[in-house]
Design a protein around this motif. Sequence first.
Motif, mmCIF file in Angstrom:
data_model
loop_
_atom_site.group_PDB
_atom_site.id
_atom_site.type_symbol
_atom_site.label_atom_id
_atom_site.label_comp_id
_atom_site.label_asym_id
_atom_site.label_seq_id
_atom_site.Cartn_x
_atom_site.Cartn_y
_atom_site.Cartn_z
ATOM 1 N N HIS A 52 0.849 -1.201 0.000
ATOM 2 C CA HIS A 52 0.000 0.000 0.000
ATOM 3 C C HIS A 52 0.878 1.242 0.000
ATOM 4 C CE1 HIS A 52 -2.759 3.123 1.549
ATOM 5 N NE2 HIS A 52 -3.677 2.428 0.907
ATOM 6 N N VAL A 53 0.384 2.293 -0.651
ATOM 7 C CA VAL A 53 1.070 3.582 -0.708
ATOM 8 C C VAL A 53 0.137 4.665 -0.173
ATOM 9 C CG1 VAL A 53 2.131 5.326 -2.197
ATOM 10 C CG2 VAL A 53 2.434 2.887 -2.712
ATOM 11 N N THR A 54 0.625 5.448 0.770
ATOM 12 C CA THR A 54 -0.045 6.680 1.190
ATOM 13 C C THR A 54 0.736 7.833 0.590
ATOM 14 O OG1 THR A 54 -0.781 5.708 3.270
ATOM 15 C CG2 THR A 54 -0.757 8.109 3.142
ATOM 16 N N VAL A 55 0.058 8.699 -0.164
ATOM 17 C CA VAL A 55 0.722 9.832 -0.798
ATOM 18 C C VAL A 55 0.070 11.111 -0.291
ATOM 19 C CG1 VAL A 55 -0.726 9.568 -2.879
ATOM 20 C CG2 VAL A 55 1.366 10.924 -2.988
ATOM 21 N N THR A 56 0.910 12.061 0.139
ATOM 22 C CA THR A 56 0.417 13.292 0.744
ATOM 23 C C THR A 56 0.876 14.508 -0.047
ATOM 24 O OG1 THR A 56 2.311 13.866 2.158
ATOM 25 C CG2 THR A 56 0.813 12.152 2.966
ATOM 26 N N ASP A 57 0.109 15.581 0.095
ATOM 27 C CA ASP A 57 0.525 16.889 -0.418
ATOM 28 C C ASP A 57 -0.443 17.929 0.119
ATOM 29 O OD1 ASP A 57 1.863 18.926 -1.895
ATOM 30 O OD2 ASP A 57 2.278 17.495 -3.492
ATOM 31 N N LEU A 58 -0.037 19.193 0.028
ATOM 32 C CA LEU A 58 -0.954 20.283 0.355
ATOM 33 C C LEU A 58 -2.029 20.421 -0.711
ATOM 34 C CD1 LEU A 58 1.667 22.960 1.498
ATOM 35 C CD2 LEU A 58 0.129 21.638 2.969
ATOM 36 N N ASP A 59 -1.672 20.168 -1.961
ATOM 37 C CA ASP A 59 -2.591 20.205 -3.089
ATOM 38 C C ASP A 59 -2.625 18.810 -3.699
ATOM 39 O OD1 ASP A 59 -3.965 20.502 -5.458
ATOM 40 O OD2 ASP A 59 -2.688 22.084 -6.272
ATOM 41 N N VAL A 60 -3.754 18.122 -3.559
ATOM 42 C CA VAL A 60 -3.841 16.725 -3.996
ATOM 43 C C VAL A 60 -4.609 16.587 -5.309
ATOM 44 C CG1 VAL A 60 -3.656 15.856 -1.643
ATOM 45 C CG2 VAL A 60 -5.922 16.310 -2.618
ATOM 46 N N SER A 61 -4.832 17.712 -5.998
ATOM 47 C CA SER A 61 -5.684 17.677 -7.188
ATOM 48 C C SER A 61 -5.088 16.842 -8.315
ATOM 49 C CB SER A 61 -5.960 19.100 -7.681
ATOM 50 O OG SER A 61 -4.752 19.766 -8.037
ATOM 51 N N ARG A 62 -3.775 16.641 -8.310
ATOM 52 C CA ARG A 62 -3.125 15.882 -9.380
ATOM 53 C C ARG A 62 -2.788 14.452 -8.962
ATOM 54 N NH1 ARG A 62 -2.264 21.114 -9.699
ATOM 55 N NH2 ARG A 62 -2.099 22.147 -11.715
ATOM 56 N N LEU A 63 -3.229 14.056 -7.777
ATOM 57 C CA LEU A 63 -2.934 12.723 -7.273
ATOM 58 C C LEU A 63 -4.144 11.815 -7.445
ATOM 59 C CD1 LEU A 63 -1.025 13.762 -4.040
ATOM 60 C CD2 LEU A 63 -0.050 13.011 -6.217
ATOM 61 N N GLU A 64 -3.876 10.539 -7.688
ATOM 62 C CA GLU A 64 -4.915 9.581 -8.083
ATOM 63 C C GLU A 64 -5.082 8.502 -7.031
ATOM 64 O OE1 GLU A 64 -5.632 6.249 -11.637
ATOM 65 O OE2 GLU A 64 -3.798 7.481 -11.595
ATOM 66 N N GLU A 65 -6.317 8.367 -6.521
ATOM 67 C CA GLU A 65 -6.644 7.239 -5.655
ATOM 68 C C GLU A 65 -6.669 5.960 -6.491
ATOM 69 O OE1 GLU A 65 -7.541 6.835 -2.407
ATOM 70 O OE2 GLU A 65 -7.847 8.873 -1.632
ATOM 71 N N ARG A 66 -6.108 4.881 -5.939
ATOM 72 C CA ARG A 66 -6.150 3.569 -6.577
ATOM 73 C C ARG A 66 -6.475 2.534 -5.516
ATOM 74 N NH1 ARG A 66 -0.551 3.250 -9.949
ATOM 75 N NH2 ARG A 66 -1.151 1.052 -9.909
ATOM 76 N N ASP A 67 -6.613 1.276 -5.929
ATOM 77 C CA ASP A 67 -6.957 0.231 -4.966
ATOM 78 C C ASP A 67 -5.947 0.171 -3.831
ATOM 79 O OD1 ASP A 67 -9.186 -0.451 -6.408
ATOM 80 O OD2 ASP A 67 -8.262 -2.170 -7.420
ATOM 81 N N ASN A 68 -4.678 0.413 -4.136
ATOM 82 C CA ASN A 68 -3.657 0.343 -3.096
ATOM 83 C C ASN A 68 -2.959 1.695 -2.891
ATOM 84 O OD1 ASN A 68 -2.177 0.304 -5.501
ATOM 85 N ND2 ASN A 68 -0.581 -1.043 -4.663
ATOM 86 N N VAL A 69 -3.656 2.785 -3.192
ATOM 87 C CA VAL A 69 -3.127 4.133 -2.980
ATOM 88 C C VAL A 69 -4.160 4.968 -2.228
ATOM 89 C CG1 VAL A 69 -2.326 6.277 -4.036
ATOM 90 C CG2 VAL A 69 -1.709 4.076 -5.065
ATOM 91 N N THR A 70 -3.735 5.537 -1.100
ATOM 92 C CA THR A 70 -4.542 6.499 -0.356
ATOM 93 C C THR A 70 -3.944 7.878 -0.548
ATOM 94 O OG1 THR A 70 -5.183 4.884 1.325
ATOM 95 C CG2 THR A 70 -5.347 7.210 1.934
ATOM 96 N N VAL A 71 -4.750 8.825 -1.000
ATOM 97 C CA VAL A 71 -4.326 10.210 -1.184
ATOM 98 C C VAL A 71 -4.775 11.007 0.036
ATOM 99 C CG1 VAL A 71 -4.589 12.290 -2.577
ATOM 100 C CG2 VAL A 71 -4.421 10.047 -3.694
#
Length: 254
Positions: free
Chosen positions: A66-85
């Motif tokens: 699993h991957v957790t990806v963070t940012d102040l602006d998450v508009s360009r980040l993509e949720e996936r089955d194993n990705v939490t934005v």
Amino acid sequence: MGTYLFGNTGELLDPQFDALSSLLDAGTFARVERLGITDGWRCLEVGGGGGSVANWLADVVAPSGHVTVTDLDVSRLEERDNVTVLEHDVVSNILPGNAFDLVHARLVLFHLPARDAVLRKLRDSLRPGGWLVLDEFDCLPLEVLKAAPDDAKLIMRVKNALLTLLEQAGAELAWGARIEKALLDTGLHDVSGSREVQEWAGGSPGCRLLATSARQVRAKLPLSDDEFDRYLELMASPETVVSSYAMCSAQGRR
């Protein structure tokens, strides 16, 4: 608290992320692969930007990781089955402790006056045996290698003006040069790193990054319109060659 210099020019973020991805992704992926990343790892990507690193990590650790990806602006980040934005401020918001096999941050701590405190927070989020990987610039080496004398002076004027703005916003220009020591000081083990200076020709990802950075702070640069237009021409011309910022990477294990 610092202010992220490039935070309010959304229309230019995609070109910036594209240039950074083209410039840095291959090196980042190779370094992480050497750590033995595999199916099942739990990863934290801090300051996910355009999402290229998070998406690559998600593919590598699938299907059970699993991957957790963070940012102040998450508009360009993509949720996936194993990705939490996660919309998250790494300075002021908490992170779970003892949670990740890999924590990666690229060109994030460079901008933060509280970088040493944030580094300790990232360390504490690692599981025992987990790896913290940093990719950062040391901005001081950039010099002009090939250009007419007046053009070379213009390029250096823009460089110096941009670095002044970064410092005023709280960045540490030579942060990349001390990341290995910083990892050691925070108690990590098996610390190692690398430092690379390249030649960037006009039109390359590196020069595209320089041009996009200048566009983002155009209103703050002490240049006439003609000078600014000439600078953009130089960053696109293969006849221009500069030595890059030093690209510094380091990793350490909890």
